[in-house]
Scaffold this motif. Structure first.
Motif, PDB file in Angstrom:
ATOM      1  N   THR A  54       0.846  -1.186   0.000  1.00  0.00           N
ATOM      2  CA  THR A  54       0.000   0.000   0.000  1.00  0.00           C
ATOM      3  C   THR A  54       0.883   1.239   0.000  1.00  0.00           C
ATOM      4  N   GLY A  55       0.305   2.360  -0.404  1.00  0.00           N
ATOM      5  CA  GLY A  55       1.057   3.602  -0.450  1.00  0.00           C
ATOM      6  C   GLY A  55       1.261   4.072  -1.878  1.00  0.00           C
ATOM      7  N   ASN A  56       2.003   5.141  -2.028  1.00  0.00           N
ATOM      8  CA  ASN A  56       2.206   5.758  -3.332  1.00  0.00           C
ATOM      9  C   ASN A  56       3.692   5.877  -3.655  1.00  0.00           C
ATOM     10  N   ILE A  57       4.032   5.602  -4.899  1.00  0.00           N
ATOM     11  CA  ILE A  57       5.388   5.806  -5.409  1.00  0.00           C
ATOM     12  C   ILE A  57       5.272   6.706  -6.629  1.00  0.00           C
ATOM     13  N   THR A  58       6.006   7.809  -6.611  1.00  0.00           N
ATOM     14  CA  THR A  58       5.944   8.740  -7.732  1.00  0.00           C
ATOM     15  C   THR A  58       7.320   8.931  -8.352  1.00  0.00           C
ATOM     16  N   ILE A  59       7.321   9.192  -9.657  1.00  0.00           N
ATOM     17  CA  ILE A  59       8.543   9.480 -10.403  1.00  0.00           C
ATOM     18  C   ILE A  59       8.403  10.888 -10.967  1.00  0.00           C
ATOM     19  N   SER A  60       9.241  11.804 -10.482  1.00  0.00           N
ATOM     20  CA  SER A  60       9.170  13.210 -10.883  1.00  0.00           C
ATOM     21  C   SER A  60       7.772  13.786 -10.671  1.00  0.00           C
ATOM     22  N   GLY A  61       7.119  13.314  -9.603  1.00  0.00           N
ATOM     23  CA  GLY A  61       5.804  13.836  -9.250  1.00  0.00           C
ATOM     24  C   GLY A  61       4.641  13.105  -9.878  1.00  0.00           C
ATOM     25  N   TYR A  62       4.910  12.173 -10.786  1.00  0.00           N
ATOM     26  CA  TYR A  62       3.843  11.429 -11.453  1.00  0.00           C
ATOM     27  C   TYR A  62       3.765  10.011 -10.890  1.00  0.00           C
ATOM     28  N   PRO A  63       2.554   9.434 -10.799  1.00  0.00           N
ATOM     29  CA  PRO A  63       2.420   8.071 -10.282  1.00  0.00           C
ATOM     30  C   PRO A  63       3.255   7.088 -11.093  1.00  0.00           C
ATOM     31  N   LYS A  64       3.921   6.194 -10.402  1.00  0.00           N
ATOM     32  CA  LYS A  64       4.791   5.222 -11.063  1.00  0.00           C
ATOM     33  C   LYS A  64       3.975   4.186 -11.828  1.00  0.00           C
ATOM     34  N   LYS A  65       4.356   3.919 -13.078  1.00  0.00           N
ATOM     35  CA  LYS A  65       3.779   2.854 -13.883  1.00  0.00           C
ATOM     36  C   LYS A  65       4.878   1.850 -14.183  1.00  0.00           C
ATOM     37  N   GLN A  66       4.700   0.630 -13.716  1.00  0.00           N
ATOM     38  CA  GLN A  66       5.761  -0.360 -13.789  1.00  0.00           C
ATOM     39  C   GLN A  66       6.195  -0.654 -15.221  1.00  0.00           C
ATOM     40  N   GLU A  67       5.259  -0.604 -16.164  1.00  0.00           N
ATOM     41  CA  GLU A  67       5.591  -0.931 -17.545  1.00  0.00           C
ATOM     42  C   GLU A  67       6.642   0.023 -18.113  1.00  0.00           C
ATOM     43  N   THR A  68       6.499   1.296 -17.812  1.00  0.00           N
ATOM     44  CA  THR A  68       7.468   2.273 -18.302  1.00  0.00           C
ATOM     45  C   THR A  68       8.653   2.396 -17.349  1.00  0.00           C
ATOM     46  N   PHE A  69       8.409   2.174 -16.049  1.00  0.00           N
ATOM     47  CA  PHE A  69       9.493   2.286 -15.070  1.00  0.00           C
ATOM     48  C   PHE A  69      10.580   1.248 -15.337  1.00  0.00           C
ATOM     49  N   ALA A  70      10.172   0.057 -15.775  1.00  0.00           N
ATOM     50  CA  ALA A  70      11.144  -1.005 -16.043  1.00  0.00           C
ATOM     51  C   ALA A  70      12.119  -0.618 -17.147  1.00  0.00           C
ATOM     52  N   ARG A  71      11.714   0.284 -18.013  1.00  0.00           N
ATOM     53  CA  ARG A  71      12.579   0.695 -19.123  1.00  0.00           C
ATOM     54  C   ARG A  71      13.632   1.709 -18.704  1.00  0.00           C
ATOM     55  N   ILE A  72      13.388   2.395 -17.605  1.00  0.00           N
ATOM     56  CA  ILE A  72      14.326   3.443 -17.186  1.00  0.00           C
ATOM     57  C   ILE A  72      15.085   3.064 -15.922  1.00  0.00           C
ATOM     58  N   SER A  73      14.917   1.823 -15.468  1.00  0.00           N
ATOM     59  CA  SER A  73      15.573   1.412 -14.224  1.00  0.00           C
ATOM     60  C   SER A  73      16.375   0.134 -14.426  1.00  0.00           C
ATOM     61  N   GLY A  74      17.389  -0.050 -13.580  1.00  0.00           N
ATOM     62  CA  GLY A  74      18.189  -1.270 -13.578  1.00  0.00           C
ATOM     63  C   GLY A  74      18.279  -1.805 -12.162  1.00  0.00           C
ATOM     64  N   TYR A  75      18.504  -3.111 -12.034  1.00  0.00           N
ATOM     65  CA  TYR A  75      18.561  -3.741 -10.717  1.00  0.00           C
ATOM     66  C   TYR A  75      19.740  -4.711 -10.685  1.00  0.00           C
ATOM     67  N   CYS A  76      20.696  -4.433  -9.804  1.00  0.00           N
ATOM     68  CA  CYS A  76      21.866  -5.303  -9.649  1.00  0.00           C
ATOM     69  C   CYS A  76      21.654  -6.193  -8.439  1.00  0.00           C
ATOM     70  N   GLU A  77      21.458  -7.478  -8.675  1.00  0.00           N
ATOM     71  CA  GLU A  77      21.229  -8.410  -7.577  1.00  0.00           C
ATOM     72  C   GLU A  77      22.520  -8.683  -6.809  1.00  0.00           C
ATOM     73  N   GLN A  78      22.351  -9.234  -5.627  1.00  0.00           N
ATOM     74  CA  GLN A  78      23.516  -9.545  -4.790  1.00  0.00           C
ATOM     75  C   GLN A  78      24.332 -10.680  -5.396  1.00  0.00           C
ATOM     76  N   ASN A  79      23.651 -11.615  -6.050  1.00  0.00           N
ATOM     77  CA  ASN A  79      24.345 -12.724  -6.712  1.00  0.00           C
ATOM     78  C   ASN A  79      24.706 -12.321  -8.143  1.00  0.00           C
ATOM     79  N   ASP A  80      25.959 -12.507  -8.496  1.00  0.00           N
ATOM     80  CA  ASP A  80      26.434 -12.122  -9.827  1.00  0.00           C
ATOM     81  C   ASP A  80      26.353 -13.324 -10.762  1.00  0.00           C
ATOM     82  N   ILE A  81      25.315 -13.349 -11.593  1.00  0.00           N
ATOM     83  CA  ILE A  81      25.069 -14.491 -12.476  1.00  0.00           C
ATOM     84  C   ILE A  81      25.396 -14.096 -13.913  1.00  0.00           C
ATOM     85  N   HIS A  82      26.416 -14.739 -14.474  1.00  0.00           N
ATOM     86  CA  HIS A  82      26.852 -14.434 -15.833  1.00  0.00           C
ATOM     87  C   HIS A  82      27.196 -15.733 -16.563  1.00  0.00           C
ATOM     88  N   SER A  83      27.178 -15.671 -17.895  1.00  0.00           N
ATOM     89  CA  SER A  83      27.620 -16.811 -18.689  1.00  0.00           C
ATOM     90  C   SER A  83      29.132 -16.938 -18.571  1.00  0.00           C
TER      91      SER A  83
END
Length: 214
Positions: A54-83
């Protein structure tokens, strides 16, 4: 949990959390083990699919939309998984082909990969095979920087990092944090969870937010 005396239907992990992350600012989420640092970051990044949020998350004052947010964000996990069977350069080039928009031509992609390698200080390792953790190839610290670079070639504006210095000694942690600092200086928003940092690592952050489980 009911057998241990917990009568509530829902277990509240985090409550009353508020804050803001700014471009060009390196922010740390701190707290003891189990305080909810990674949970909070997963919620902010849109990676938490279970439970109740519950609650609100905003990006530059606008409500966050996950579909577009995923395109402008990156996530580095604790486990480093590479080929393990490709080089550092090939890892980044492959990530660039997957993440960058299709209208970007091949030469532009390669130029961007080169810029990222320079930023994260991976040029000396460009032709090194990734290898298997603890057996051959890159060290733990080098893998961590590769993980960061793989996310960075997608050109995100916001990057989340789950304990980027975990398992590293003081020297290796300093190298990783120098790379993270370089990325923040490009104007990107960086949010890191951090656990028991040394004073040098602690002072490398611009802002610190404390996470406390309710």
């Amino acid at each position: 949990m009911r057998s241990q005396g917990v009568l509530e239907d829902k277990l509240v992990l985090l409550n009353g959390v508020s804050g803001a992350f700014r471009p060009g600012v390196l922010t740390a989420l701190m707290g003891v083990t189990g305080a909810g640092k990674t949970t909070l970051m997963d919620v902010l990044a849109g990676r938490k699919t279970g439970g109740y949020i519950t609650g609100n998350i905003t990006i530059s004052g606008y409500p966050k939309k996950q579909e577009t947010f995923a395109r402008i964000s990156g996530y580095c996990e604790q486990n480093d998984i590479h080929s393990p069977h490709i080089t550092v350069y090939e890892s980044l080039l492959y990530s660039a082909w997957l993440r960058l928009p299709e209208e970007i031509n091949t030469e532009t992609r390669k130029v961007f990969v080169e810029e990222v390698m320079e930023l994260v200080e991976l040029n000396p390792l460009r032709d090194a095979y990734v290898g298997l953790p603890g057996i051959n190839g890159l060290s733990t610290e080098q893998r961590k920087r590769l993980t960061i670079a793989v996310e960075l070639v997608g050109n995100p504006s916001i990057i989340f990092m789950d304990e980027p210095t975990s398992g590293l000694d003081a020297r290796a942690a300093a190298i990783v944090m120098r790379a993270v600092r370089n990325i923040a200086d490009t104007g990107r928003t960086i949010v890191c969870t951090i656990h028991q940092p040394s004073i040098d690592i602690f002072e490398s952050f611009d802002e610190v937010n404390k996470s406390k489980s309710s």
